[in-house]
Design a protein around this motif. Structure first.
Motif, PDB file in Angstrom:
ATOM      1  N   PRO A 177      27.169  43.442  43.630  1.00 28.72           N
ATOM      2  CA  PRO A 177      28.437  44.165  43.742  1.00 28.72           C
ATOM      3  C   PRO A 177      29.485  43.712  42.732  1.00 28.72           C
ATOM      4  O   PRO A 177      30.336  44.500  42.325  1.00 28.72           O
ATOM      5  CB  PRO A 177      28.889  43.881  45.182  1.00 28.72           C
ATOM      6  CG  PRO A 177      28.116  42.703  45.626  1.00 28.72           C
ATOM      7  CD  PRO A 177      26.831  42.742  44.885  1.00 28.72           C
ATOM      8  N   VAL A 178      29.428  42.455  42.295  1.00 29.20           N
ATOM      9  CA  VAL A 178      30.367  41.987  41.256  1.00 29.20           C
ATOM     10  C   VAL A 178      30.148  42.765  39.968  1.00 29.20           C
ATOM     11  O   VAL A 178      31.100  43.181  39.302  1.00 29.20           O
ATOM     12  CB  VAL A 178      30.219  40.474  41.016  1.00 29.20           C
ATOM     13  CG1 VAL A 178      31.043  40.035  39.797  1.00 29.20           C
ATOM     14  CG2 VAL A 178      30.646  39.690  42.246  1.00 29.20           C
ATOM     15  N   ASP A 179      28.873  42.951  39.612  1.00 25.40           N
ATOM     16  CA  ASP A 179      28.551  43.724  38.407  1.00 25.40           C
ATOM     17  C   ASP A 179      29.085  45.155  38.520  1.00 25.40           C
ATOM     18  O   ASP A 179      29.599  45.717  37.552  1.00 25.40           O
ATOM     19  CB  ASP A 179      27.035  43.757  38.175  1.00 25.40           C
ATOM     20  CG  ASP A 179      26.491  42.420  37.689  1.00 25.40           C
ATOM     21  OD1 ASP A 179      27.298  41.588  37.225  1.00 25.40           O
ATOM     22  OD2 ASP A 179      25.261  42.224  37.781  1.00 25.40           O
ATOM     23  N   VAL A 233      36.053  41.591  46.007  1.00 27.86           N
ATOM     24  CA  VAL A 233      37.365  41.365  45.386  1.00 27.86           C
ATOM     25  C   VAL A 233      37.803  39.922  45.615  1.00 27.86           C
ATOM     26  O   VAL A 233      38.280  39.243  44.694  1.00 27.86           O
ATOM     27  CB  VAL A 233      38.414  42.355  45.948  1.00 27.86           C
ATOM     28  CG1 VAL A 233      39.832  41.901  45.587  1.00 27.86           C
ATOM     29  CG2 VAL A 233      38.161  43.761  45.414  1.00 27.86           C
ATOM     30  N   LYS A 234      37.631  39.408  46.833  1.00 27.85           N
ATOM     31  CA  LYS A 234      38.004  38.023  47.132  1.00 27.85           C
ATOM     32  C   LYS A 234      37.196  37.048  46.270  1.00 27.85           C
ATOM     33  O   LYS A 234      37.739  36.063  45.754  1.00 27.85           O
ATOM     34  CB  LYS A 234      37.771  37.725  48.613  1.00 27.85           C
ATOM     35  CG  LYS A 234      38.753  38.430  49.546  1.00 27.85           C
ATOM     36  CD  LYS A 234      38.465  38.097  51.005  1.00 27.85           C
ATOM     37  CE  LYS A 234      39.450  38.804  51.934  1.00 27.85           C
ATOM     38  NZ  LYS A 234      39.149  38.525  53.358  1.00 27.85           N
ATOM     39  N   LYS A 235      35.905  37.326  46.120  1.00 27.65           N
ATOM     40  CA  LYS A 235      35.050  36.459  45.301  1.00 27.65           C
ATOM     41  C   LYS A 235      35.517  36.464  43.846  1.00 27.65           C
ATOM     42  O   LYS A 235      35.589  35.416  43.203  1.00 27.65           O
ATOM     43  CB  LYS A 235      33.591  36.928  45.391  1.00 27.65           C
ATOM     44  CG  LYS A 235      32.642  36.167  44.474  1.00 27.65           C
ATOM     45  CD  LYS A 235      31.207  36.604  44.674  1.00 27.65           C
ATOM     46  CE  LYS A 235      30.287  35.993  43.629  1.00 27.65           C
ATOM     47  NZ  LYS A 235      30.396  34.519  43.556  1.00 27.65           N
ATOM     48  N   MET A 236      35.854  37.662  43.329  1.00 28.77           N
ATOM     49  CA  MET A 236      36.288  37.771  41.930  1.00 28.77           C
ATOM     50  C   MET A 236      37.640  37.091  41.716  1.00 28.77           C
ATOM     51  O   MET A 236      37.907  36.571  40.631  1.00 28.77           O
ATOM     52  CB  MET A 236      36.329  39.246  41.509  1.00 28.77           C
ATOM     53  CG  MET A 236      34.952  39.897  41.476  1.00 28.77           C
ATOM     54  SD  MET A 236      34.991  41.684  41.102  1.00 28.77           S
ATOM     55  CE  MET A 236      35.351  41.638  39.335  1.00 28.77           C
ATOM     56  N   VAL A 237      38.486  37.097  42.736  1.00 33.50           N
ATOM     57  CA  VAL A 237      39.754  36.361  42.651  1.00 33.50           C
ATOM     58  C   VAL A 237      39.482  34.865  42.577  1.00 33.50           C
ATOM     59  O   VAL A 237      40.052  34.145  41.751  1.00 33.50           O
ATOM     60  CB  VAL A 237      40.666  36.686  43.855  1.00 33.50           C
ATOM     61  CG1 VAL A 237      41.852  35.730  43.891  1.00 33.50           C
ATOM     62  CG2 VAL A 237      41.156  38.126  43.788  1.00 33.50           C
ATOM     63  N   ASN A 238      38.582  34.389  43.436  1.00 40.21           N
ATOM     64  CA  ASN A 238      38.238  32.965  43.455  1.00 40.21           C
ATOM     65  C   ASN A 238      37.601  32.530  42.130  1.00 40.21           C
ATOM     66  O   ASN A 238      37.804  31.401  41.679  1.00 40.21           O
ATOM     67  CB  ASN A 238      37.289  32.654  44.610  1.00 40.21           C
ATOM     68  CG  ASN A 238      37.968  32.792  45.961  1.00 40.21           C
ATOM     69  OD1 ASN A 238      39.188  32.655  46.075  1.00 40.21           O
ATOM     70  ND2 ASN A 238      37.182  33.067  46.997  1.00 40.21           N
TER      71      ASN A 238
END
Length: 205
Positions: free
Chosen positions: A140-142, A187-192
Motif C-alpha cells: 500500500p505504501v507503493d 498514511v501513519k506509516k509514511m509519516v513515521n
C-alpha cells in the motif's frame, strides 16, 4: 522535468477567439458521461473536476481530480472513441469549452500549441505508466506513493513535503483501490518514515 500542469494551459483569449465559451457548472453536475461522444476541449478556470467510473455494483473508481488551469478530454478529440469516464464537478466550476472542430482549427493556426499538446500527452502517458506500475503493487505504501507522484506531476513546484494532497482518505482509497482503513494506517506509516508530513489532516508530499 516539465510539469504536467503547465504543459497544456492555453491562453483564454486564444480559446475564446476560436469559439471557446465559459460555462458555469454546479457541484456534482456532470460535464460529460461515460459512453458519450467527445465533442469539446475543456479547460478549468476555477473549481475542481473528478474523472470517474462506476462498476456494476455501483462502486466508484476515481481516475483523476483536476483543478485550475488543467484541461481534460482532449486526447479523445483525435480519435473516434467514446468517453471511458465521467467528468463531474467536485465543487462549483467555471470551464472554457471549445467545440472539437474549432480546437483542431486552432492547432492548425497555432502549430506551437500542437507541439505543446504532443509534449503534454506524452507527459501524461509517462505518469500514467508509472501509476499502473505502482497500482499493481501489493504494497500500500507503493500505491500511495505512486498516486502522490502522479498528482505532484500536476503541481507547479518542486520541493520536498510541500505539495498538498487535496484528497480525503476516502478519495485516496477510491483512487488506489485500497480500503479506507488501509489508507489511514499507511498514511501513519509514511509519516513515521518521513515520506510525508501532516498539516492537520492534510497530507504534504
Amino acid at each position: 522535468m516539465k510539469k504536467t500542469i503547465s504543459c497544456m494551459n492555453i491562453d483564454s483569449n486564444i480559446l475564446r477567439s476560436f469559439g471557446g465559451e465559459s460555462i458555469q457548472y454546479k457541484t456534482k453536475q456532470f460535464i460529460f458521461r461515460e459512453g458519450e461522444r467527445s465533442l469539446y476541449y475543456h479547460q478549468i478556470v476555477s473549481g475542481k473536476v473528478k474523472l470517474n467510473t462506476f462498476n456494476d455494483e455501483g462502486k466508484e473508481f476515481i481516475q483523476n481530480i483536476l483543478g485550475k488551469n488543467q484541461s481534460f478530454g482532449d486526447p479523445l478529440l483525435f480519435i473516434d472513441r467514446l468517453y471511458p469516464t465521467n467528468a463531474i464537478c467536485l465543487e462549483a466550476a467555471e470551464i472554457v469549452r471549445m467545440p472539437k472542430n474549432n480546437f483542431l482549427e486552432m492547432l492548425e493556426v497555432h502549430p506551437d500549441l500542437s507541439l505543446e499538446l504532443n509534449a503534454c500527452l506524452s507527459q501524461r502517458l509517462y505518469y500514467n505508466s508509472l501509476m499502473v506500475r505502482y497500482m499493481a503493487s501489493q504494497n500500500p505504501v507503493d500505491r500511495l506513493k505512486g498516486l502522490m507522484d502522479y498528482l505532484k506531476s500536476y503541481y507547479d513546484g518542486d520541493c520536498q513535503q510541500c505539495f498538498p494532497v487535496e484528497l480525503t482518505r476516502q478519495q485516496i482509497a477510491d483512487l488506489t483501490g485500497l480500503r479506507v482503513e488501509t489508507v489511514i494506517r499507511t498514511v501513519k506509516k509514511m509519516v513515521n518514515d518521513k515520506t510525508i508530513k501532516l498539516e492537520g489532516r492534510r497530507i504534504l508530499y
